[in-house]
Design a protein around this motif. Structure first.
Motif, PDB file in Angstrom:
ATOM      1  N   UNK A 267       0.839  -1.195   0.000  1.00 53.99           N
ATOM      2  CA  UNK A 267       0.000   0.000   0.000  1.00 53.99           C
ATOM      3  C   UNK A 267       0.878   1.250   0.000  1.00 53.99           C
ATOM      4  N   UNK A 268       0.401   2.318  -0.649  1.00 50.29           N
ATOM      5  CA  UNK A 268       1.136   3.591  -0.754  1.00 50.29           C
ATOM      6  C   UNK A 268       2.462   3.417  -1.518  1.00 50.29           C
ATOM      7  N   UNK A 269       2.449   2.614  -2.576  1.00 49.28           N
ATOM      8  CA  UNK A 269       3.639   2.382  -3.402  1.00 49.28           C
ATOM      9  C   UNK A 269       3.221   2.327  -4.866  1.00 49.28           C
ATOM     10  N   UNK A 270       4.216   2.423  -5.760  1.00 48.32           N
ATOM     11  CA  UNK A 270       3.974   2.338  -7.197  1.00 48.32           C
ATOM     12  C   UNK A 270       5.101   1.536  -7.843  1.00 48.32           C
ATOM     13  N   UNK A 271       4.826   0.985  -9.036  1.00 49.07           N
ATOM     14  CA  UNK A 271       5.810   0.164  -9.727  1.00 49.07           C
ATOM     15  C   UNK A 271       7.003   1.003 -10.154  1.00 49.07           C
ATOM     16  N   UNK A 272       8.193   0.439 -10.036  1.00 51.62           N
ATOM     17  CA  UNK A 272       9.436   1.088 -10.455  1.00 51.62           C
ATOM     18  C   UNK A 272      10.265   0.047 -11.188  1.00 51.62           C
ATOM     19  N   UNK A 273      10.459   0.257 -12.495  1.00 53.67           N
ATOM     20  CA  UNK A 273      11.146  -0.734 -13.318  1.00 53.67           C
ATOM     21  C   UNK A 273      12.663  -0.559 -13.276  1.00 53.67           C
ATOM     22  N   UNK A 287       8.072   6.212   3.489  1.00 55.09           N
ATOM     23  CA  UNK A 287       9.399   5.614   3.410  1.00 55.09           C
ATOM     24  C   UNK A 287       9.295   4.109   3.551  1.00 55.09           C
ATOM     25  N   UNK A 288      10.215   3.356   2.856  1.00 58.73           N
ATOM     26  CA  UNK A 288      10.125   1.889   2.934  1.00 58.73           C
ATOM     27  C   UNK A 288      10.554   1.377   4.310  1.00 58.73           C
ATOM     28  N   UNK A 289       9.818   0.391   4.788  1.00 60.90           N
ATOM     29  CA  UNK A 289      10.137  -0.291   6.045  1.00 60.90           C
ATOM     30  C   UNK A 289       9.842  -1.756   5.832  1.00 60.90           C
ATOM     31  N   UNK A 290      10.906  -2.545   5.560  1.00 58.74           N
ATOM     32  CA  UNK A 290      10.715  -3.942   5.208  1.00 58.74           C
ATOM     33  C   UNK A 290      10.048  -4.025   3.848  1.00 58.74           C
ATOM     34  N   UNK A 291       8.879  -4.651   3.754  1.00 63.21           N
ATOM     35  CA  UNK A 291       8.122  -4.766   2.512  1.00 63.21           C
ATOM     36  C   UNK A 291       6.885  -3.870   2.537  1.00 63.21           C
ATOM     37  N   UNK A 292       6.929  -2.822   3.340  1.00 55.74           N
ATOM     38  CA  UNK A 292       5.794  -1.913   3.448  1.00 55.74           C
ATOM     39  C   UNK A 292       6.263  -0.470   3.300  1.00 55.74           C
ATOM     40  N   UNK A 293       5.297   0.455   3.145  1.00 60.73           N
ATOM     41  CA  UNK A 293       5.574   1.889   3.069  1.00 60.73           C
ATOM     42  C   UNK A 293       4.851   2.572   4.221  1.00 60.73           C
ATOM     43  N   UNK A 294       5.603   3.211   5.110  1.00 64.33           N
ATOM     44  CA  UNK A 294       5.025   3.867   6.290  1.00 64.33           C
ATOM     45  C   UNK A 294       5.139   5.381   6.125  1.00 64.33           C
ATOM     46  N   UNK A 295       4.184   6.109   6.723  1.00 66.94           N
ATOM     47  CA  UNK A 295       4.166   7.560   6.615  1.00 66.94           C
ATOM     48  C   UNK A 295       5.366   8.159   7.345  1.00 66.94           C
ATOM     49  N   UNK A 296       5.945   9.195   6.760  1.00 66.47           N
ATOM     50  CA  UNK A 296       7.092   9.878   7.355  1.00 66.47           C
ATOM     51  C   UNK A 296       6.588  10.880   8.399  1.00 66.47           C
ATOM     52  N   UNK A 297       7.110  10.793   9.607  1.00 61.68           N
ATOM     53  CA  UNK A 297       6.775  11.742  10.667  1.00 61.68           C
ATOM     54  C   UNK A 297       7.743  12.921  10.553  1.00 61.68           C
ATOM     55  N   UNK A 298       7.312  13.943   9.817  1.00 62.26           N
ATOM     56  CA  UNK A 298       8.190  15.072   9.515  1.00 62.26           C
ATOM     57  C   UNK A 298       8.304  15.984  10.726  1.00 62.26           C
ATOM     58  N   UNK A 299       9.510  16.115  11.295  1.00 58.58           N
ATOM     59  CA  UNK A 299       9.664  16.979  12.471  1.00 58.58           C
ATOM     60  C   UNK A 299       9.571  18.453  12.102  1.00 58.58           C
ATOM     61  N   UNK A 300       9.497  19.308  13.116  1.00 63.29           N
ATOM     62  CA  UNK A 300       9.446  20.745  12.909  1.00 63.29           C
ATOM     63  C   UNK A 300      10.768  21.221  12.314  1.00 63.29           C
ATOM     64  N   UNK A 301      10.670  22.223  11.436  1.00 62.68           N
ATOM     65  CA  UNK A 301      11.861  22.803  10.782  1.00 62.68           C
ATOM     66  C   UNK A 301      12.583  21.785   9.892  1.00 62.68           C
ATOM     67  N   UNK A 302      11.821  20.950   9.209  1.00 64.16           N
ATOM     68  CA  UNK A 302      12.376  19.959   8.283  1.00 64.16           C
ATOM     69  C   UNK A 302      11.542  19.951   7.014  1.00 64.16           C
ATOM     70  N   UNK A 303      12.068  19.329   5.943  1.00 65.41           N
ATOM     71  CA  UNK A 303      11.384  19.271   4.659  1.00 65.41           C
ATOM     72  C   UNK A 303      11.712  17.952   3.965  1.00 65.41           C
ATOM     73  N   UNK A 304      10.804  17.516   3.074  1.00 67.59           N
ATOM     74  CA  UNK A 304      11.047  16.311   2.282  1.00 67.59           C
ATOM     75  C   UNK A 304      12.048  16.622   1.174  1.00 67.59           C
ATOM     76  N   UNK A 305      12.969  15.688   0.908  1.00 64.73           N
ATOM     77  CA  UNK A 305      13.952  15.909  -0.147  1.00 64.73           C
ATOM     78  C   UNK A 305      13.340  15.609  -1.510  1.00 64.73           C
TER      79      UNK A 305
END
Length: 328
Positions: A267-273, A287-305
């Motif tokens: 869940x929350x993933x897409x194919x990548x060839x 973000x990947x965690x094992x064989x799953x995708x978990x929501x990123x807990x974005x801290x204060x004063x941070x941004x997604x790359x």
């Protein structure tokens, strides 16, 4: 700050030239001082490559601009000398090929301009046109350099003195320029001859004169000078590549050994060839965690790359115990 005097970009420069410069002065019979030598005033316009504004440099002229203002006439003379030298070099080459004096035997008037040129088969030697020593099976080129002749079609030059016939082997033909030969289709060059190409089953001829001269049909690969069928697993297709992988898995499948297994998409993933990895990527903000995708807990004063699957601290902050704190 007081205004500074600037030289103009385009100006007329006077040049005083004494007509009697270097001549001894004549005494005046009345004892009066000799009159000044008559001069000519030459006026020209010299455009200097100077900046149009001095705002960015604080009204200061660069060293290059100062040199251009200090020696304008010297630069003009130097450039004129260079151009004259180039023109003279071309003129010398032309005069070396053409005659300018009385027309000798075996010469004709130029079709344009003055002077004369030697007839075809002759070359200028001083004030004469001397015959070229053209060997059999050759023709004159009319050029003033080199031998002055070239071998005819089907012949090759030998030591600059003769033209020998080109030996064309069996099952070959002369190339379009006539100075070399090529094997016919179905034959390949081997030394000074053309050997017949042995075409295996499921193969066809190529235009490559080197190598075997053939390649396998689609779906077959070269094995010990034969064409063997390529084993394509289920959920895969041929690449038609001459090197590398002969087949790849279809979209939604991943290569495992010699087979293509279905990709289990979390869940929350897409194919990548991509050629590496599990065959899928997490959506942005996960973000990947094992064989799953978990929501990123974005801290204060941070941004997604850029990838969207990792984060970094804002500028001026640094990571400390999983949070972004103000740097010192």
């Amino acid at each position: 700050m007081t205004g500074s005097t600037r030289p103009t970009v385009q100006q007329d420069f006077p040049i005083q030239v004494a007509e009697n410069e270097g001549m001894p002065s004549r005494s005046n019979s009345r004892g009066s001082p000799p009159p000044p030598a008559p001069t000519r005033r030459l006026t020209g316009t010299l455009t200097l490559g100077l900046s149009k504004t001095r705002a960015e440099t604080g009204d200061l002229w660069s060293a290059k601009e100062q040199a251009a203002m200090r020696y304008p006439l010297a630069r003009l003379i130097a450039r004129t000398a260079v151009i004259s030298g180039v023109i003279a070099s071309f003129a010398f080459s032309a005069l070396a090929q053409d005659g300018t004096g009385p027309m000798p035997q075996n010469a004709q008037a130029r079709s344009y301009g003055g002077g004369w040129i030697c007839e075809l088969g002759y070359r200028v030697e001083g004030a004469e046109c001397l015959a070229l020593d053209i060997p059999e099976n050759a023709y004159p080129t009319g050029r003033s350099y080199g031998t002055g002749w070239e071998c005819g079609r089907g012949y090759e030059e030998v030591n600059g003195t003769s033209c020998n016939s080109i030996r064309v082997p069996a099952n070959a033909f002369l190339r379009s320029y006539g100075n070399d030969w090529q094997c016919e289709r179905g034959y390949r060059q081997e030394g000074d001859g053309c050997l017949s190409i042995v075409l295996p089953e499921h193969a066809y001829l190529t235009e490559d004169s080197s190598g075997t001269g053939w390649t396998c049909d689609r779906g077959y690969a070269v094995v010990a000078r034969t064409c063997m069928p390529i084993a394509v697993p289920a959920n895969a297709y041929l690449t038609n590549a001459s090197y590398g992988a002969a087949w790849v898995c279809e979209r939604g499948f991943i290569k495992i050994d010699d087979r293509c297994d279905a990709i289990v998409l979390p869940e929350n993933a897409f194919l990548d060839q991509a050629s590496y990895g599990p065959g899928w990527r997490c959506d942005r903000g996960f973000e990947p965690l094992g064989r799953a995708c978990v929501a990123i807990d974005l801290p204060l004063n941070a941004y997604l790359d850029r990838s969207g699957n990792r984060w970094s601290c804002n500028r001026g902050y640094h990571l400390s115990d999983g949070t972004c704190i103000l740097g010192r």
